[in-house]
Structures are given as structure tokens and as C-alpha cells.
Scaffold this active site. Structure first.
Site, mmCIF file in Angstrom:
data_model
loop_
_atom_site.group_PDB
_atom_site.id
_atom_site.type_symbol
_atom_site.label_atom_id
_atom_site.label_comp_id
_atom_site.label_asym_id
_atom_site.label_seq_id
_atom_site.Cartn_x
_atom_site.Cartn_y
_atom_site.Cartn_z
ATOM 1 N N ASP A 56 49.436 111.463 83.601
ATOM 2 C CA ASP A 56 49.000 112.840 83.335
ATOM 3 C C ASP A 56 48.234 112.826 82.033
ATOM 4 O OD1 ASP A 56 51.919 112.155 82.900
ATOM 5 O OD2 ASP A 56 51.849 113.894 81.609
ATOM 6 N N GLU B 244 52.706 105.312 71.234
ATOM 7 C CA GLU B 244 52.790 105.556 72.670
ATOM 8 C C GLU B 244 51.698 104.846 73.488
ATOM 9 O OE1 GLU B 244 51.475 109.489 73.181
ATOM 10 O OE2 GLU B 244 52.424 109.790 75.123
HETATM 11 O O1 LIG Z 1 54.207 117.348 78.009
HETATM 12 C C1 LIG Z 1 53.193 116.830 78.829
HETATM 13 C C2 LIG Z 1 53.704 115.737 79.743
HETATM 14 O O2 LIG Z 1 54.381 114.765 78.959
HETATM 15 C C3 LIG Z 1 55.037 113.709 79.638
HETATM 16 O O3 LIG Z 1 54.087 112.710 80.039
HETATM 17 C C4 LIG Z 1 53.745 111.716 79.120
HETATM 18 O O4 LIG Z 1 54.864 111.208 78.411
HETATM 19 C C5 LIG Z 1 55.906 110.605 79.206
HETATM 20 C C6 LIG Z 1 56.940 110.071 78.235
HETATM 21 O O5 LIG Z 1 56.440 108.996 77.496
HETATM 22 C C7 LIG Z 1 55.359 109.518 80.124
HETATM 23 O O6 LIG Z 1 56.349 109.133 81.048
HETATM 24 C C8 LIG Z 1 54.128 109.992 80.890
HETATM 25 O O7 LIG Z 1 53.589 108.881 81.572
HETATM 26 C C9 LIG Z 1 53.129 110.556 79.879
HETATM 27 O O8 LIG Z 1 51.937 110.925 80.514
HETATM 28 C C10 LIG Z 1 55.852 114.170 80.835
HETATM 29 O O9 LIG Z 1 56.308 113.066 81.592
HETATM 30 C C11 LIG Z 1 55.081 115.123 81.725
HETATM 31 O O10 LIG Z 1 55.873 115.571 82.787
HETATM 32 C C12 LIG Z 1 54.628 116.283 80.845
HETATM 33 O O11 LIG Z 1 53.995 117.254 81.626
#
Ligand SMILES: OC[C@H]1O[C@H](O[C@H]2O[C@H](CO)[C@@H](O)[C@H](O)[C@H]2O)[C@H](O)[C@@H](O)[C@@H]1O
Length: 523
Positions: free
Chosen positions: A286, A470
Site C-alpha cells: 500500500d 522501514e
Molecule cells: O497506515 C497506512 C497503512 O500502514 C500499514 O502499511 C504499511 O506498514 C505495515 C507495517 O510495517 C506493512 O505491513 C505494510 O506493508 C506497509 O505498507 C498497514 O499495514 C496498512 O493496513 C495501513 O493502511
């Protein structure tokens, strides 16, 4: 219990509990990050807070900001972690495991955080909860640091979620319950089995089965040429999977972002757009041009109309693991059934998720019955899960080497559009998938080249900024990554895990590798 029954017993997310109050607070934009209010803990019953707000909101001098402070506890700003001076990269990562560990076996009844029975490691920064697919890469590092107890705890937490909710949510928040993330549970079981032994497979067989039921719900009943929940049935009856979120409203944690995206796409059905955005979040990518019609326009996202190559490779692994675990539990006919399902999926991956013209694995547009043209780092998943044929693996490796290998590691895609799962970013989990996948098919030199480029990037950034992050920029000015809807986060679970794993993998024999420079010495 089926999906719907389990969902109805689950706690409601804050945008549902607070309804128009949630909308009013997010619209007021008091907090730079919309996740702040999603994670705020109501001090009283949310229904009474809502009733109070309804009564007070039109009164003269009503101050919504003050109302929020009176009725909610905002998440504490995480103290910036200051590592002891002069630490090597390895010491830094080893020292971070306890800093990133949380225990939340009991939580406030109105908190959006979901309790978990055992301690767990979070990614870091704004990500104060467990994340499904991050955890596998974090666990690789925990194992490397000898923390097998924590690996066991995390597998137990995910098994608990499968028992309680029928699936593993995106993260342990009520607002993440409506979707999952890339299914890595079977890989976690494999990892734990390396330490805890073969009995691990029969122990977690019930939860592996629940995971499979979640992803395959409606596989029998869905008509050819259509999709239901996470299952897509192609016109010839081939069954594959897609990402899907059960809700079709703005994401709770990115509420105003999604409303703004919908504002841009006036011609689109809003519910469909919101579902595609949420399903993009379920994919873990995302957001990325991978899911867009116009690579530069998020509002053209069509996640639910795409059969993703990485998801299907992971489900192939789940089927193989189920075959193995069923055999271990002496269930021969189940084992054969799962083995047959895996074989069918492997044939489908090599047929439909293959771009013959380009010579690489790709996603499939099931609505338009055509393979997508874009080469992305997801092309390496069939190699990672050993679903690829030798010829297709060799072609994919050549395309990746030519188009995706950059100075600081493997780039996610070649599209520069400001999205975080696009250029110029490289992500630790995708480096690991590439290295392992290429190694499975005899491409050790290319694998090591990618691994070392990424490690050099991580080390140089660490030497400069004393932290791991990250995501990284892998072309041009190397260092911490950017793009997307929130600022770069420190920590960071999966980068720590993959860095340790790669350091140990490429550390020469008889050398102690505490920094990447040690890896270039030989004694
Ligand atoms: O708040 C926005 C989005 O954040 C997350 O996605 C991102 O962080 C996660 C944790 O590191 C990771 O798993 C993911 O690949 C990243 O893009 C969350 O998982 C989303 O649901 C949320 O909308």
C-alpha cells in the site's frame, strides 16, 4: 463458525463505534497522522461519549479539540530510542529486540488494540501493534539472535488469532480485522519447526487449516468467470486468489486520505474504490502502481480485479505445508488432497501469472482476462516458493538483473510516482524473497549481489544516522526511503530481521560479522 459469525463477535472499529464523531474529529485534522485518533483510547463508554458530543456539538463555544482531550487518551509519543554510543550494527539490532517487544494480554475494553496472549515484536514508530507479514521477517532475525522463545510466542499469537477471528488480521487492531495480509503463517510454522522439530506441523495443523479456509471461502460455490471474497474462478474453472477487505468505507487509520482519493475520482463508485484501497492495504503493497490503471494515479486502483503473483505463490506454500502437516498427523487422504491442490495451483501460476512477452512472472487481470505487463519485485515469489519451472525462473532472473537491480539493492518497481511501494524504494522483505528465490534456482551470484548491495545501503545509513528504517532508497541518493502517506518510520522489525539474516548468510567462515565491513575480511 464462519467468517461472518466470527466477524460479528469481534470488537467494532472506532469509526463504527463513534460514527459521526469519528468523522468530525478526523475532518478537523487535529493530528498530522490519522492513525493517532484511530489508536486513541476512549476514557468512557464510546456510546456515552457519542451521546455527549451529539448534545454539546451545536452549543456556543463548543471546542471539539478540548472534547477529544477530555474523553480520549491519545497514544503516547514514543520516546526516540537513543542507542548506546559506538554500537556495531549487530549490537544495535540485538539491543532493539526488547525495545520493540510489547505485552498486551489485557487491554482497556474500549481500546482499538486487540489483546494477544504472548509477548510480540512490533515494527516500530507509528506501528505500535503486530503486523502479519512483517512478523515473519522479524522472526527470521529473532531466530538469528537466538530468541526462539519469542518466535514461539509469535506463532502462538497468530494461532490464537486464527482460533478467535478465523483469520490473521492485518494487525492487532479492531480496525484491521476486516482484512488480512500476505499469508506467511505456513512459513512461520516452517521456521519454528527448524528449532522445535517435526511435531510443530501436526501441532499447528488445525490453525493451518483455518488459514486455508479463510483464503478459500466460497471456492466451491463461486461461478466461473467471477470472484467472491478472496477467491477468483477463471472462465475455465481455474481457482486462484486475490486480496479483499470485507469493508468498503475509508480506512479508519487513513480516513481523510481515502476520502481525498475518492474526491479525485468522481466517476468511480465510492464503495468500490474504498474496497480497492483497503484491499491494497491487505496486499502489504500500500500503495503501488502494481494495482493501478494509470501508474501515476492512486484513484485508478483496481486491487480486487487483479490476481497477485505473490499471494498465489504463498498459498501454494500453504497447500504444500498442509500436505506435509496432514501426513505428519497421519491423515493420508487429506495430505493427498492438499498436494493435488498445490499441483493445480502451480500449473495455474506458470500459465496465468506469466508474462510470456516480457519473460517474467506477473499479476493477472481477471476482469480483462490478460496478464499485466509490469515487472515488479513480486515476480520473484514463484522462485521463493519453488513453484517456478527452471526455464521461467531463469528468464525472470535475467529480467530482474537487467531491470530491477540498482546500486542499493532491488527496487520495488521502475515507476517513479511518489508511492512507497514503487521506485526508488527497496524493502527488506523483498530483498530476502529475491535472495532466497534466486538461490533456489542456482542464481547464487545474482542473489549475493542483491543481498550485499542492500546490506551496504543499510550499513551506510546506520553509520550516518544510527538507526535502521522501514524502507530504503536504492537508486540515486541512497538512504532512508520516502513516498506514500506517512513519514519514514524507524525501528524497524523487518529490516532488522533481514539484515541479521543476510549478514549471517554472507559472513565468511571463521569471521565474526558485527558490521558489513567485517563481511569483506577473510581471516
Ligand atoms: O497506515 C497506512 C497503512 O500502514 C500499514 O502499511 C504499511 O506498514 C505495515 C507495517 O510495517 C506493512 O505491513 C505494510 O506493508 C506497509 O505498507 C498497514 O499495514 C496498512 O493496513 C495501513 O493502511
Amino acid at each position: 463458525a464462519d467468517d461472518q459469525q466470527l466477524q460479528s463477535q469481534a470488537p467494532q472499529p472506532p469509526d463504527v463505534r463513534l460514527g459521526p464523531l469519528y468523522h468530525a474529529v478526523q475532518s478537523a485534522k487535529f493530528f498530522p497522522d490519522q492513525k493517532t485518533f484511530a489508536d486513541a483510547v476512549p476514557k468512557f463508554n464510546p456510546a456515552s461519549i457519542l451521546a455527549d458530543w451529539q448534545m454539546q456539538k451545536n452549543q456556543r463555544n463548543f471546542d471539539l479539540r478540548r472534547f477529544v482531550d477530555t474523553n480520549f487518551t491519545l497514544p503516547a509519543k514514543g520516546e526516540a530510542y537513543v542507542p548506546p554510543a559506538g554500537q556495531s550494527l549487530r549490537e544495535h539490532i540485538d539491543g532493539l529486540w526488547p525495545v520493540l517487544t510489547r505485552t498486551t494480554d489485557k487491554v482497556n475494553q474500549y481500546d482499538s488494540l486487540l489483546p494477544l496472549p504472548k509477548p510480540y515484536v512490533v515494527p516500530g514508530g507509528r506501528f505500535r501493534e503486530i503486523y502479519y507479514w512483517d512478523s515473519y521477517f522479524t522472526m527470521l532475525g529473532l531466530a538469528e539472535s537466538g530468541h526462539w522463545d519469542r518466535v514461539q510466542d509469535m506463532v502462538d499469537n497468530f494461532a490464537h488469532e486464527l482460533d478467535k477471528y478465523g483469520h490473521i488480521p492485518n494487525g492487532n487492531r479492531s480496525y484491521y480485522l476486516s482484512r488480512s495480509q500476505p499469508p506467511f503463517f505456513s512459513l512461520m510454522v516452517d521456521l519454528l519447526a527448524q528449532h522445535a522439530g517435526e511435531s510443530t506441523y501436526s501441532k499447528y495443523l488445525p490453525q493451518l487449516q483455518k488459514e486455508y479456509q479463510y483464503w478459500m471461502a466460497d471456492a466451491q460455490s463461486v461461478a466461473a468467470g467471477s470472484a467472491s471474497k478472496r477467491v477468483v474462478k477463471l472462465k475455465d474453472g481455474t481457482v486462484l486468489n486475490r486480496y479483499w477487505d470485507a469493508r468498503d468505507v475509508p480506512r479508519t487509520e487513513s480516513y481523510m486520505d481515502d476520502i481525498a482519493t475518492a474526491e479525485k475520482a468522481k466517476q468511480r463508485n465510492k464503495a468500490e474504490l474504498y474496497r480497492d484501497l483497503r484491499s491494497g492495504a491487505a496486499s502489504g503493497w500500500d500503495f503501488s502502481s502494481r494495482w493501478f490503471d494509470d501508474p501515476n494515479d492512486l484513484s485508478t486502483i483496481r486491487t480486487t480485479e487483479i490476481v497477485p503473483v505473490d499471494l498465489n505463490a504463498l498459498l501454494f506454500h500453504l497447500e504444500k505445508t498442509l500436505a506435509h502437516a496432514s501426513k505428519a498427523a497421519d491423515k493420508q487422504s487429506d495430505s493427498q488432497r492438499y498436494a493435488d491442490l498445490a499441483e493445480k495451483r502451480q500449473v495455474a501460476i506458470n500459465r496465468y501469472l506469466w508474462n510470456a512477452e516480457g519473460g517474467w512472472y506477473a499479476d493477472y487481470d481477471w476482469k480483462r482476462s490478460s496478464v499485466r505487463t509490469q515487472l515488479t519485485a513480486a515476480a520473484l515469489f514463484p522462485l521463493y516458493m519453488q513453484a517456478a519451472s527452471d526455464d521461467q525462473a531463469a528468464k525472470t532472473a535475467a529480467a530482474v538483473e537487467k531491470q530491477l537491480v540498482k546500486a542499493g539493492g532491488l527496487v520495488t518497481t521502475n515507476v517513479h510516482n511518489g508511492q512507497q511501494w514503487d521506485a526508488p524504494n527497496g524493502w527488506a522483505p523483498l530483498q530476502w524473497v529475491a535472495v532466497e528465490g534466486l538461490n533456489h534456482y542456482g542464481k547464487q551470484t545474482l542473489a549475493k549481489d542483491i543481498g550485499m548491495r542492500f546490506l551496504d545501503n543499510v550499513q551506510a545509513t546506520y553509520d550516518r544516522e544510527h538507526k535502521l528504517v522501514e524502507k530504503y532508497v536504492v537508486e540515486g541518493n541512497l538512504g532512508g526511503g520516502g513516498g506514500g502517506e506517512y513519514p519514514l518510520q524507524d525501528g524497524f522489525g523487518w529490516t532488522n530481521g533481514v539484515t541479521l539474516k543476510l549478514m549471517d548468510m554472507y559472513c565468511p567462515k571463521d569471521v565474526t560479522c558485527n558490521n558489513v565491513s567485517d563481511m569483506k575480511k577473510s581471516q
